[in-house]
Motif scaffolding. Sequence first.
Motif, PDB file in Angstrom:
ATOM      1  N   SER A 125     -47.028 -67.537 -51.077  1.00  0.00           N
ATOM      2  CA  SER A 125     -47.197 -66.486 -50.070  1.00  0.00           C
ATOM      3  C   SER A 125     -47.600 -65.161 -50.710  1.00  0.00           C
ATOM      4  O   SER A 125     -47.155 -64.094 -50.304  1.00  0.00           O
ATOM      5  N   HIS A 181     -46.900 -64.056 -53.735  1.00  0.00           N
ATOM      6  CA  HIS A 181     -45.971 -63.555 -54.754  1.00  0.00           C
ATOM      7  C   HIS A 181     -45.863 -64.546 -55.899  1.00  0.00           C
ATOM      8  O   HIS A 181     -45.751 -65.754 -55.671  1.00  0.00           O
ATOM      9  N   THR A 209     -38.483 -65.611 -53.989  1.00  0.00           N
ATOM     10  CA  THR A 209     -39.786 -65.193 -53.455  1.00  0.00           C
ATOM     11  C   THR A 209     -39.889 -65.403 -51.952  1.00  0.00           C
ATOM     12  O   THR A 209     -40.598 -64.669 -51.277  1.00  0.00           O
ATOM     13  N   SER A 210     -39.155 -66.362 -51.406  1.00  0.00           N
ATOM     14  CA  SER A 210     -39.193 -66.567 -49.957  1.00  0.00           C
ATOM     15  C   SER A 210     -38.487 -65.429 -49.210  1.00  0.00           C
ATOM     16  O   SER A 210     -38.697 -65.247 -48.015  1.00  0.00           O
ATOM     17  N   SER A 211     -37.673 -64.659 -49.926  1.00  0.00           N
ATOM     18  CA  SER A 211     -37.007 -63.512 -49.296  1.00  0.00           C
ATOM     19  C   SER A 211     -37.926 -62.284 -49.223  1.00  0.00           C
ATOM     20  O   SER A 211     -37.586 -61.305 -48.560  1.00  0.00           O
ATOM     21  N   LEU A 212     -39.067 -62.361 -49.896  1.00  0.00           N
ATOM     22  CA  LEU A 212     -40.011 -61.236 -49.907  1.00  0.00           C
ATOM     23  C   LEU A 212     -40.977 -61.340 -48.719  1.00  0.00           C
ATOM     24  O   LEU A 212     -41.280 -62.432 -48.275  1.00  0.00           O
ATOM     25  N   THR A 213     -41.464 -60.211 -48.274  1.00  0.00           N
ATOM     26  CA  THR A 213     -42.449 -60.190 -47.199  1.00  0.00           C
ATOM     27  C   THR A 213     -43.751 -60.800 -47.711  1.00  0.00           C
ATOM     28  O   THR A 213     -44.240 -60.382 -48.774  1.00  0.00           O
ATOM     29  N   PRO A 214     -44.327 -61.794 -47.009  1.00  0.00           N
ATOM     30  CA  PRO A 214     -45.584 -62.381 -47.474  1.00  0.00           C
ATOM     31  C   PRO A 214     -46.676 -61.325 -47.615  1.00  0.00           C
ATOM     32  O   PRO A 214     -46.719 -60.372 -46.837  1.00  0.00           O
ATOM     33  N   LYS A 215     -47.525 -61.514 -48.593  1.00  0.00           N
ATOM     34  CA  LYS A 215     -48.650 -60.593 -48.803  1.00  0.00           C
ATOM     35  C   LYS A 215     -49.843 -61.074 -48.021  1.00  0.00           C
ATOM     36  O   LYS A 215     -50.059 -62.220 -47.813  1.00  0.00           O
TER      37      LYS A 215
END
Length: 109
Positions: free
Chosen positions: A35, A37, A103-109
């Motif tokens: 996603s 990241h 990384t799944s906790s981060l907002t997708p780029k």
Amino acid sequence: MAFDEGLAERIRNMLQGQDNVVEKKMFGGLCFMVSGHMAVGIVNHKLMARVGPNQYDECLSKPHTIKMDFTGRPMKGMIYVLPEGLQEDQDLKFWLETSLSFTSSLTPK
């Protein structure tokens, strides 16, 4: 670029079915982006794992891990796992799951 192609193939197999995975050559090796990241990468024979700042110290206390100091300074939230810590598939799976969880906790780029 130098990276362990056998380790790359093991990661590819374990990431099959995972959405939004892209391989990208960077850091002098190969990175697996999820996603947008960077989740994990390979530099020479070491796994570069993005574990996040909250799990950083705990992950460094595990066997065969060292600080990621690619730039000469440790990068908080990123560690290297040495080849000795990746010999078993269950060990590699642990690091992939840890990195994907962060990384799944981060907002997708």
